[in-house]
Design an enzyme around this catalytic site. Structure first.
Site, PDB file in Angstrom:
ATOM      1  CB  SER A 138      -1.053   0.020   1.230  1.00 41.05           C
ATOM      2  OG  SER A 138      -1.856   1.422   1.633  1.00 41.05           O
ATOM      3  CG  HIS A 144      -4.064  -1.546  -1.923  1.00 35.35           C
ATOM      4  ND1 HIS A 144      -5.020  -2.279  -1.647  1.00 35.35           N
ATOM      5  CD2 HIS A 144      -4.243  -0.899  -0.379  1.00 35.35           C
ATOM      6  CE1 HIS A 144      -5.774  -1.774  -1.042  1.00 35.35           C
ATOM      7  NE2 HIS A 144      -5.848  -1.136   0.263  1.00 35.35           N
ATOM      8  CG  HIS A 185      -9.832  -0.076   0.198  1.00 34.84           C
ATOM      9  ND1 HIS A 185      -8.497   0.206   0.926  1.00 34.84           N
ATOM     10  CD2 HIS A 185     -10.615   0.128   0.323  1.00 34.84           C
ATOM     11  CE1 HIS A 185      -9.746  -0.595   2.102  1.00 34.84           C
ATOM     12  NE2 HIS A 185     -10.852  -0.319   1.103  1.00 34.84           N
ATOM     13  CG  MET A 199     -11.117   3.126   1.792  1.00 37.11           C
ATOM     14  SD  MET A 199      -9.605   3.217   3.206  1.00 37.11           S
ATOM     15  CE  MET A 199      -7.883   3.175   2.017  1.00 37.11           C
ATOM     16  CG  MET A 214     -11.139  -3.057   5.641  1.00 34.48           C
ATOM     17  SD  MET A 214     -10.382  -2.302   4.240  1.00 34.48           S
ATOM     18  CE  MET A 214      -8.750  -1.005   5.934  1.00 34.48           C
TER      19      MET A 214
HETATM   20  C1  DX5 Z   1      -6.663   1.587   5.809  1.00 38.39           C
HETATM   21  C2  DX5 Z   1      -5.773   0.870   4.294  1.00 38.39           C
HETATM   22  C3  DX5 Z   1      -4.893   0.452   4.236  1.00 38.39           C
HETATM   23  C4  DX5 Z   1      -2.918   0.968   4.259  1.00 38.39           C
HETATM   24  C5  DX5 Z   1      -2.791  -0.340   5.089  1.00 38.39           C
HETATM   25  O1  DX5 Z   1      -6.907   2.322   5.681  1.00 38.39           O
HETATM   26  O2  DX5 Z   1      -6.749   1.129   3.580  1.00 38.39           O
HETATM   27  O3  DX5 Z   1      -4.493  -0.532   2.856  1.00 38.39           O
HETATM   28  O4  DX5 Z   1      -3.215   1.750   4.261  1.00 38.39           O
HETATM   29  O5  DX5 Z   1      -1.667   0.328   6.047  1.00 38.39           O
HETATM   30  P1  DX5 Z   1      -0.612  -0.413   7.195  1.00 38.39           P
HETATM   31  O6  DX5 Z   1      -0.352  -2.083   6.647  1.00 38.39           O
HETATM   32  O7  DX5 Z   1       0.571  -0.112   7.738  1.00 38.39           O
HETATM   33  O8  DX5 Z   1      -1.901  -1.114   8.273  1.00 38.39           O
HETATM   34 ZN    ZN Z   2      -6.032  -0.503   1.652  1.00 38.89          ZN
END
Ligand code: DX5
Ligand code: ZN
Length: 229
Positions: free
Chosen positions: A10, A35, A68, A70, A139
């Site tokens: 990510s 990601h 992704h 959000m 999640m």
């Molecule tokens: C959180 C995001 C994740 C995040 C994961 O809202 O959707 O994709 O970047 O980061 P880590 O691996 O640091 O939890």
């Molecule tokens: Zn994410």
């Protein structure tokens, strides 16, 4: 297990002052996907990045871009994210009434369709729509911030999602997102995940090659264990 394992760094956790270099480094380290976390300050209490950054990343890599969303009202923006270079798009079940319709729209636009669920969201509605989907994103932290700790209950949810899909004869990707590191990737793979998002678990490390190699070594152990069952 028939699906292949995919590691999806990510870039929320990348150094944005040299994003191009970061993308090339994870590409060279063997990432399978990138990601891309889009946050709107409404669906989640944080803002991240959006279309111009996706377009810029699209220009410098051939890796699939796993977007992704959000955001509230994701349907309004699907076409724009596809044009900016997305290869797969996850919308959140919490803000989408008609999952099959959105999935069909994403397929019309030529990208893979995925639905994400928050830690407190039950998976049933998404399972019902699963025949329209390519991927379910579970999640394992509350969305909005990188660097949080993995919520342990997510393992049980992954298991339930994978079992429900198997019972229906559906071989979708199951992606896990939040708090994934070398130390827990094997556990979530054994529970049924096969796409692993990792932000701080990869970008927080000095050597991306080494960390992705260690993640794959953990996953090889899962494959080997499967074959002996
Ligand atoms: C959180 C995001 C994740 C995040 C994961 O809202 O959707 O994709 O970047 O980061 P880590 O691996 O640091 O939890
Ligand atoms: Zn994410």
């Amino acid at each position: 297990m028939s699906h292949s394992f995919k590691i999806a760094p990510s870039i929320l956790a990348a150094d944005f002052t040299r994003l191009g270099e970061e993308v090339h480094r994870i590409e060279q380290a063997g990432a399978d996907l990138i990601h891309f976390d889009v946050m709107d300050g409404h669906f989640v209490p944080n803002l991240s990045f959006g279309l111009p950054v996706l377009e810029a990343v699209r220009k410098i890599t051939d890796l699939p871009l796993d977007v992704h969303l959000m955001i509230d009202n994701p349907e309004r923006y699907l076409e724009e994210f596809v044009h900016a270079g997305a290869n797969s798009i996850s919308v959140h079940a919490e803000v989408c009434q008609q999952l099959p319709r959105i999935a069909d729209r994403l397929h019309q636009l030529g990208v893979r369709a995925a639905v994400a669920i928050n830690p407190e969201t039950e998976p049933e509605r998404v399972i019902e729509a699963a025949s329209h989907l390519d991927m379910i994103l579970v999640m394992s932290v509350h969305p909005g911030f990188g660097g949080q700790g993995f919520i342990e209950e997510s393992t049980g949810k992954l298991r339930r999602v994978r079992q429900a899909l198997q019972q229906r004869g559906l071989d979708l990707d199951v992606e896990v997102d939040g708090g994934i590191k070398v130390g827990n990737i094997r556990m979530v793979a054994e529970a049924g995940a096969n796409v692993f998002v990792s932000g701080s678990g990869i970008f927080g490390q000095p050597d991306y090659n080494e960390i992705i190699r260690r993640m794959r070594a953990e996953l090889t152990a899962v494959n080997a264990a499967d074959k002996t069952v």
